[in-house]
Write a protein that holds these residues in place. Sequence first.
Motif, PDB file in Angstrom:
ATOM      1  N   ARG A 124       0.767  -1.253  -0.057  1.00  0.00           N
ATOM      2  CA  ARG A 124       0.128  -0.072   0.161  1.00  0.00           C
ATOM      3  C   ARG A 124       0.923   1.076  -0.199  1.00  0.00           C
ATOM      4  O   ARG A 124       1.714   1.491   0.460  1.00  0.00           O
ATOM      5  CB  ARG A 124      -1.046  -0.105   1.063  1.00  0.00           C
ATOM      6  N   ARG A 178      -1.691  13.784  -0.637  1.00  0.00           N
ATOM      7  CA  ARG A 178      -1.593  12.816   0.466  1.00  0.00           C
ATOM      8  C   ARG A 178      -0.049  12.025  -0.339  1.00  0.00           C
ATOM      9  O   ARG A 178       0.488  11.112   0.826  1.00  0.00           O
ATOM     10  CB  ARG A 178      -2.418  11.829   0.141  1.00  0.00           C
ATOM     11  N   LYS A 200       2.648   9.906   3.102  1.00  0.00           N
ATOM     12  CA  LYS A 200       2.042   9.001   3.483  1.00  0.00           C
ATOM     13  C   LYS A 200       2.283   8.319   5.183  1.00  0.00           C
ATOM     14  O   LYS A 200       2.123   7.248   5.230  1.00  0.00           O
ATOM     15  CB  LYS A 200       2.233   7.555   2.239  1.00  0.00           C
ATOM     16  N   LYS A 201       4.237   8.535   4.385  1.00  0.00           N
ATOM     17  CA  LYS A 201       4.691   7.569   5.796  1.00  0.00           C
ATOM     18  C   LYS A 201       4.867   8.684   6.728  1.00  0.00           C
ATOM     19  O   LYS A 201       5.454   8.260   7.534  1.00  0.00           O
ATOM     20  CB  LYS A 201       5.755   7.248   5.188  1.00  0.00           C
ATOM     21  N   ILE A 202       4.074   9.248   6.929  1.00  0.00           N
ATOM     22  CA  ILE A 202       4.113  10.987   8.164  1.00  0.00           C
ATOM     23  C   ILE A 202       3.307  10.553   8.575  1.00  0.00           C
ATOM     24  O   ILE A 202       1.885  10.442   8.433  1.00  0.00           O
ATOM     25  CB  ILE A 202       4.108  11.666   7.467  1.00  0.00           C
ATOM     26  N   PRO A 203       3.483  10.459  10.005  1.00  0.00           N
ATOM     27  CA  PRO A 203       2.325  10.054  11.438  1.00  0.00           C
ATOM     28  C   PRO A 203       1.064  11.591  10.616  1.00  0.00           C
ATOM     29  O   PRO A 203       1.404  12.770  10.349  1.00  0.00           O
ATOM     30  CB  PRO A 203       3.044  10.091  12.293  1.00  0.00           C
ATOM     31  N   ARG A 204       0.004  11.116  10.782  1.00  0.00           N
ATOM     32  CA  ARG A 204      -1.236  11.936  10.815  1.00  0.00           C
ATOM     33  C   ARG A 204      -2.003  12.217  11.857  1.00  0.00           C
ATOM     34  O   ARG A 204      -2.474  11.262  12.580  1.00  0.00           O
ATOM     35  CB  ARG A 204      -1.978  11.921   9.388  1.00  0.00           C
ATOM     36  N   ASP A 205      -3.003  13.395  11.304  1.00  0.00           N
ATOM     37  CA  ASP A 205      -3.830  13.999  12.805  1.00  0.00           C
ATOM     38  C   ASP A 205      -4.839  13.011  12.914  1.00  0.00           C
ATOM     39  O   ASP A 205      -5.443  13.003  11.611  1.00  0.00           O
ATOM     40  CB  ASP A 205      -3.541  14.729  13.328  1.00  0.00           C
ATOM     41  N   TRP A 214      -7.456  13.052   8.238  1.00  0.00           N
ATOM     42  CA  TRP A 214      -8.006  12.197   8.414  1.00  0.00           C
ATOM     43  C   TRP A 214      -9.410  12.305   8.085  1.00  0.00           C
ATOM     44  O   TRP A 214      -9.856  12.487   6.970  1.00  0.00           O
ATOM     45  CB  TRP A 214      -8.356  11.127   9.478  1.00  0.00           C
TER      46      TRP A 214
END
Lengths: 356, 937
Positions: free
Chosen positions: B132, B149, B153-158, B162
Amino acid sequence: MSAFEKPQIIAHIQKGLNYTVFDCKWVPCSAKFVTMGNFARGTGVIQLYEIQHGDLKLLREIEKAKPIKCGTFGATSLQQRYLATGDFAGNLHIWNLEAPEIPVYSVKGHKEIINTIDGVGLGIGEGAPEIVTGSRDGTVKVWDPRQKDDPVANMEPVQGENKRDCWTVAFGNAYNQEERVVCAGYDNGDIKLFDLRNMSLRWETNIKNGVCSLEFDRKDISMNKLVATSLEGKFHVFDMRTQHPTKGFASVSEKAHKSTVWQVRHLPQNRELFLTAGGAGSLHLWKYEYPVQRSKKDSEGVEMGVAGSVSLLQNVTLSTQPISSLDWSPDKRGLCICSSFDQMVRVLIITKLHKI
Amino acid sequence: MTTNDYPSLWGFGTTKTFKIPVEHLDFKYIEKCSDVKHLEKILCVLRSGEEGYYPELTEFCENRLKGLAPESRALRKDKPAATAASFTTEEWEKIDGDIKSWVSEIKKDENKMHFHETEASPAMQDHLPPVRGSNSRVHVSKEKYSNSRQPKKKIPRDYAEWDKFDVEKECSKIDEDYKEKTIVNNKSHLSKIETRIDTAGLTEKEKTFLATHEKEKGNEAFNSGDYEEAVMYYTRSISVLPTVAAYNNRAQAELKLQNWNSAFRDCEKVLELEPGNLKALLRRATTYKHQNKLQEAIEDLNKVLNVEPDNELAKKTLSEVERDLKNSEPASRAQTKGKRMVIQEIENSEDECGKDSGRAQEDGSGDKKAAEPAGPGSAAEPRAMGNIQKKLTGKSEGGKRPEKGAPRRGRAPGAGADKRGRLRAPAAAGSGRGAGDSAAAAAPAGPVPAATLGPADLKSQGNELFKSGQFAEAALKYSAAVAQLEPAGSGNAEDLSILYSNRAACYLKDGNCSGCIQDCNRALELHPFSVKPLLRRAMAYETLEQYQKAYVDYKTVLQIDCRIQLANDSINRITRILMNLDGPSWREKLSPIPAVPTAAHVRAWQPVAKTPHNQGGDSCSRPQPSIADEKMFKTLKEEGNQCVKDKNYKDALNKYSECLKINNKECAIYTNRALCYLKLCQFEEAKQDCDRALQIDDGNVKACYRRALAHKGLKDYQKSLNDLNKVLLLDSSIIEAKMELEEVTRFLNIKDNTTSFNKEKERRKIEIQEVSEGQEEEPGRTSEELSTDCPVSENGDTTNGPPEFYEKLPITKPNNAYEFGQVINAITMRNDKEACAYLLTITEPKDLPVLLSNKLEGDTFLFLIQSLKNNLIGKDPSLVYQHLLYLSKAERFKMMLTLISKGQKEQIEQLFDDLSDTPNKHFTLEDVQALKRNYEL
């Protein structure tokens, strides 16, 4: 249903262990299962047992540096059967139980303990093999064993917002190669449903009490039902087929146990049956019954779901200590293992499940 | 002042927890209380023990609550887990055994899997979707709306992010209404489920697992009412591993979705994989029903009911189908009355359809011309019989109606075959013929331009009229046909006979019994020993109360084909009537029953496909094989019969066995095969076949007779005897059976003797060999005899001399009454006077009374006398005298004398005369006279 027609829960084999056991899982296509936990000396342990002549035989014991909290065979093929585990230090490992010295895959996924783990793909469910982990650090991460070091998806709260302890995660909706959702439950009663295809938060709700366990009735179908158990002895069943734009999913709740409902597991051979494990060492077997119409139109003509009802088929009390984990055999209907905090692992037989 | 106002006055107060008045904790109150919530509270208080411990009251309260709300949470109790002790031994063994066998099985499977482990994995990897988000190729298509996005994609998101993504998606699909989307959501996933599963690189075990898993998903979807989804999952299951269950379940789901064709295909598939699968039959019947193929539906349902007579669903569906048939009948009848020509027209077109589709319409008009003699007659038969005897049962009704259903179905084949289609068809045909028809439709059934029609057409018209109940008109048609055919002479004897027979049926229906009899006579003249005219004549006679004649006719019919139930029933009925009328000697008043030539017998065996219709009520309960099978079956059977005639029994055997593979419900095949087995001396098999035949038809004389022969071959004379008796009970006129009976009885006796003889000899160890030799010959002889019993045998003279096959009896001096008895029995059996004489010479006369003990019987006595007279008197008269003297002192002598007949007495007298004539010094004439008086002479 007469007393004899009722399913009976039989404690077939019981075995005392010399460590605290957190999780137990059947090895697919075998009469073996693994137990995971921590020794009093603070190290982790994985034991592999096999049912032999009505008793349990310890085939292998693997000791690891950190206590192991959870494990799954969900993201592995039947031919490989690698065990993915999460430990107290936040490491995700994948082990080949035949050669457990070095993990097949290893990543320091979380800053804190990995509370929960689930897997999908290869064995059950369409699409890529993926593992999801939920941790006390408040994040939920999705891993693909083919990708080293980094998660393929990461879900965490906005910075500054306080991080809730994630107690449970579950895959679902994996009915084709693209679709997939992850559902996560938190200590404050939040349930969040993440759509991995669209990378979006699809739905969230709060059930007031900490969410101890979440499970879709099946991972590999278009989401059908979701059961969430809570700290205060209640569980909720959501009908996941029809989502109302504002009201979300319809649900029914039931107060089952006198204390925390630690686990819920659906019978792999019949998704309408599930077992809940309670804090007081009790097990309840439930059946979900659909309403006549699963959806109806609200006043504005928007489809909304209609929840069905649950009925208790059987309940027993196995011990005085909480039952920490529960797993149905994927191969044999009615065969089940559970571990409890009195350092016991039990093999259960539940009869007459095919008649329901 | 009430208790409610001042509860404290009474000194009771309320409970602490729920504030329930204490007086509610009372048997009477609880008994009356119907408030579940309140009762739960009371129970809670009682259980807590805060107001005291009342076990009986608690239990009472629990029971009361159970009665009101069995599901109440308050009733849930903690129970320990069940153990082995909670079950009965058998139950526990079952549970435990189940687990144990599973464990050992899964271990085996697991070991197998290890074997495959290394080789298969790479193939699996190839089919996996990419990781993915890490494979840009997949994301190309998505980039339209997920560009932003991609780098993140590999960076933490809050969570906020979302949510934002959600919004983005909304923007990108701006034309899509959100509400609509959620509605679509319900079913949209279906189109996205792949109907095939890629099984590349999977082991068998995995495939089985997958197939079962998918099937279970299908079952669940079905149970929750998502039939489309269920079909999808069953399809997936089948794509991995085709199983009967998956096909069967898919058929059921398709039924729910009313996809009759798909359901039909699945049922066919199941039946292909597993012929006789009841569920599939039942489901196919449902598809037939909805496609208006009522005849086939009935066939399938009957098959189900044959196996499971109590199947509720099948019964229900059957009655529905039959109702449908009845409902549609009046409509078609009205049509027939109104516009005959039109219908005729349709019938022709229907012929083509019938042929095109190649369907099993053997009783429908589609095949009428081809099937000729059997078709129309058989269609008429059940009706005729039913009417005459006022015994029209529901079953024969059912058997008859399908015949009507069949042509109707043919009329609009493929076009959904509904009523509308049918009604339109005649209209279309009518308009094709011109406007004149509209008038014809209104007019009463005018005579058809008969002159232009040939006899065959006339006949089929007649049949059609007959079927629609227009008997008089049908008779007219037949008469016209007869008139046309008669001048043609003997060339048309067959057709003419059928026409007469059909007309007889019409007359019978109209109550014109004498006409019927006349026609039957004519038909029989032209074609002797045909079943239908005989049956009709019998019925006509019966109606005219000429029971003797009716009896004779029925009897003749049974000779031709003993399986005709109607004839059997009628025979029974008439026998009773005749016995009432004529007393026990009723048989003597009968005219002789004509002997049916064997040619007619053999022919009667052949028409398997036709006979079911002769049997009226039977026809609907008998499952009918498809037409191809039926043809195959017929040819095989005929070939088999031919082989029998050619005495090629082995081949015949094979043919019949083939037949049974197609249809194992046919009695005649079993009896025929049994015959072959008999011929080949395979008695055990013959017996089994006869058993099966008798299972199907209890009163089958042939089967019974052949089983008797088989038993005889197996030397089981007692059973043989029983069977022969049964045969004679069924039909006392079978001479072969009588002969067999005699023979078997004789064997039975001999066998008794030889066995006991054997024993005796063994004990003494003398001459065993001789005896066993005698036994050895038995099988050979019986088989030879068998061949003489069978109709197609060649040598008939071996039966007559059983004695010849025996060696001379070894006779030693008997020591006691038992031995003597054995020997004398053996001797009497063989009628061997020499042996008897020898026995008498070696026996001391004074021992005779002891040796005979109380076993002296007429036969033995006479035999002794005869051997004395024939063999001994010349040699040793004094011995004869001595024997006679001591014989008279034997136990049952006096009694025996009273029982012997005059002729026998004469024989004794002769002996005495001879004795008197022979001079001897050992006895005087007076002695003889005195002895003679002893013998009451």
